[in-house]
Design an enzyme around this catalytic site. Structure first.
Site, PDB file in Angstrom:
ATOM      1  N   CYS A  74       0.830  -1.216   0.000  1.00 22.63           N
ATOM      2  CA  CYS A  74       0.000   0.000   0.000  1.00 22.63           C
ATOM      3  C   CYS A  74       0.862   1.264   0.000  1.00 22.63           C
ATOM      4  CB  CYS A  74      -0.923  -0.023   1.223  1.00 22.63           C
ATOM      5  SG  CYS A  74      -1.684   1.551   1.625  1.00 22.63           S
ATOM      6  N   CYS A  77       0.150   3.660   2.880  1.00 24.28           N
ATOM      7  CA  CYS A  77       0.723   3.164   4.138  1.00 24.28           C
ATOM      8  C   CYS A  77       2.204   3.527   4.224  1.00 24.28           C
ATOM      9  CB  CYS A  77       0.551   1.653   4.245  1.00 24.28           C
ATOM     10  SG  CYS A  77      -1.167   1.096   4.150  1.00 24.28           S
ATOM     11  N   CYS A 421      -5.837  14.009 -18.924  1.00 27.50           N
ATOM     12  CA  CYS A 421      -6.504  12.768 -18.497  1.00 27.50           C
ATOM     13  C   CYS A 421      -5.948  11.552 -19.238  1.00 27.50           C
ATOM     14  CB  CYS A 421      -8.005  12.913 -18.733  1.00 27.50           C
ATOM     15  SG  CYS A 421      -8.917  11.362 -18.678  1.00 27.50           S
ATOM     16  N   CYS A 424      -8.575   9.565 -21.211  1.00 28.92           N
ATOM     17  CA  CYS A 424      -8.931  10.255 -22.455  1.00 28.92           C
ATOM     18  C   CYS A 424      -7.903   9.956 -23.542  1.00 28.92           C
ATOM     19  CB  CYS A 424      -9.013  11.764 -22.223  1.00 28.92           C
ATOM     20  SG  CYS A 424     -10.220  12.272 -20.979  1.00 28.92           S
TER      21      CYS A 424
END
Length: 527
Positions: A74, A77, A421, A424
């Site tokens: 993670c 984390c 994006c 996109c």
């Protein structure tokens, strides 16, 4: 996930540091080996490393225990880890009766199920060995934030003040102090006050029931007073005798009155700007390197007091790194000084009519005019490109959108995108191929619109890419496309007049539209 600078969080969105949602876990985790009962619990950087057996032992041994449920893979984390260790060191240096620990969530599925861990990192606080009702941490992701949150749970969240000397000492030490004046320290209002003090980590709290202190500060009834070393110097929140002290009302009052009359926008102040939950933000754009611009702040501040709680006055320095704010309002740095007002709920933006001199009177008049509905909001639009309709994919902007999209003789399929994006960019070849395929169809238009530079009256674009189909006819019908973004599925959709078979698979979550940055929650990786 890429994110756009959203209206609602326009002023660089104040990610406030509480835990939100993010990536889905799924990476492998090595299961901890069996440990003999009674073996000393290992530590890493001052943090106890627990499993399903040693957690029970830790709860018996430590009356105040915070446990981080994490995953080795993670990223959030990993970002938290050094702050978590620093928090442990801070508390250890104070000899605080709090112990910090961590559990590898994927390696301990029984524990994650028991404590309803739905994302990483999740921090749970256990007191007096009670494992059935831990309190989940939702504060700042900083060492001091974690440490202060814990201090206010194992120690007093507010200081008992018994004389004027104590009050003055507290006020001298801090820029802002919240003091509750209560005639009954055992009543419900006092309990509400202390509950708020536990979580309002950016303020210092005290309380008193001494009559001489009521008299000293001109009080005749229970009141919560915010003392501050700026602006008005003091703000009073009288307790309603009938309804008592309302936690939500007091919290909002303190947030509003702890703000400066004029707040300079930057990365440090943006969380508080949006935490204030004031819907109207008035922005003064100035160049702080110019003396004549700096002088305008006096008048800007003078206009602010009557609007406190209704309009938040914000100064944006165009000489600083605030180009994203300028772009959002369609401004250039050389247009400063100028005013803009935005309602962060509706995202509507307002500008003064014509060029005005910035004085206290003109600023107040502009605010009143917007609040009374006397000024119409404006929409951003690029200019219509000369060759907007020359290629297979037509280029739309705000100024030609209505004319093209709602042409009764055309079926118009529009991609609303952001230049940055990634999703996109991934679908661009399929969109170009679609336009090429239907370029000879007089009744079909394939188009695109940069939604970061063009705003529409009809609707707001909340994620990228957003695909909408505008079928021919007089009804101004709009159909949202939410299926797979490939040439084959696009073609089926168009050929069926904006419909897909029910069995058509939906777009997988990994390719869902990229949301605009409108969340004030910090990241958490979901289970």
């Amino acid at each position: 996930m890429d994110k756009q600078l959203l209206p609602v969080l326009l002023l660089l969105l104040g990610v406030s540091g509480s835990w939100g949602q993010g990536e889905e876990p799924g990476g492998p985790s090595e299961v901890l080996p069996e440990e003999p009962t009674g073996e000393e619990v290992p530590k890493e950087d001052g943090i106890l490393v627990l499993n399903h057996r040693t957690l029970s032992l830790a709860l018996q041994e430590h009356s105040a225990l915070m446990v981080e449920f994490y995953a080795p893979w993670c990223g959030h984390c990993k970002e938290l880890a050094p702050e978590y260790s620093k928090a442990a060191a801070l508390l250890a240096a104070e000899s605080a009766v709090v112990t910090l620990a961590k559990v590898d969530g994927p390696a301990e599925p029984e524990l994650t199920k028991e404590f309803e861990v739905v994302g990483y990192p999740t921090l749970k606080f256990f007191q007096n060995g009670n494992r059935t009702n831990p309190e989940e941490y939702a504060g700042p992701k900083t060492a001091e934030g974690i440490a202060e949150w814990l201090r206010r749970r194992v120690g007093p969240s507010a200081t008992h003040l018994e004389d004027e000397e104590g009050v003055q000492a507290l006020m001298a030490k801090w820029d802002m102090v919240v003091i509750g004046f209560f005639q009954d320290l055992q009543g419900k209002d006092m309990a509400t006050f202390l509950a708020l003090a536990k979580d309002a980590l950016d303020m210092t709290f005290g309380f008193t029931d001494q009559p001489q202190l009521f008299e000293k500060f001109g009080l005749t009834k229970d009141t919560v007073v915010l003392f501050k070393k700026f602006d008005e110097g003091r703000a009073d929140f009288p307790v309603d005798k009938e309804t008592g002290l309302d936690l939500g009302d007091l919290s909002r009052f303190l947030v509003i009155h702890s703000m400066h009359l004029v707040t300079e926008f930057n990365s440090q102040t943006s969380p508080k700007i949006f935490a204030a939950k004031i819907l109207n933000h008035l922005l003064l754009f100035v160049n702080q390197t110019l003396a004549q611009h700096r002088e305008l702040l006096t008048d800007f501040r003078e206009a602010a007091p009557p609007f406190r709680g209704q309009v938040l006055f914000v100064m944006v320095d165009v000489a600083a790194d605030n180009s994203h704010v300028l772009n959002y309002f369609g401004l250039k740095a050389e247009e400063a000084p100028t005013l803009r007002l935005i309602n962060v709920e509706t995202t509507k933006k307002y500008a003064p009519t014509g060029v005005i001199a910035i004085t206290a009177a003109s600023v107040a008049a502009f605010c009143q005019a917007v609040l009374h509905g006397e000024i119409k909001h404006y929409l951003l639009s690029q200019e219509i490109p000369p060759d907007w309709d020359q290629g297979p994919v037509k280029t739309l902007v705000s100024k030609n959108f209505e004319q093209v999209a709602f042409d009764e003789t055309k079926n118009v399929f529009v991609k609303f995108y952001a230049p940055w994006c990634s999703h996109c960019k991934e679908m661009a070849p399929a969109w170009e191929a679609l336009a090429e395929k239907y370029k000879d169809r007089e009744d079909i238009v394939i188009a695109e619109l940069d939604a970061t530079a063009n705003e529409l009256e009809a609707f707001s674009v909340l994620g990228y890419p957003t695909l909408k189909f505008f079928p021919a006819g007089p009804d101004r019908k709009v159909i949202d496309y939410k299926s797979t973004r490939d040439l084959e599925t696009f073609s089926k959709f168009l050929d069926s007049g904006g419909h897909l078979p029910k069995e058509e698979p939906k777009e997988p979550a990994a390719s869902a539209p990229e949301a605009q940055a409108n969340s004030t929650l910090g990241p958490k990786e979901e289970l």
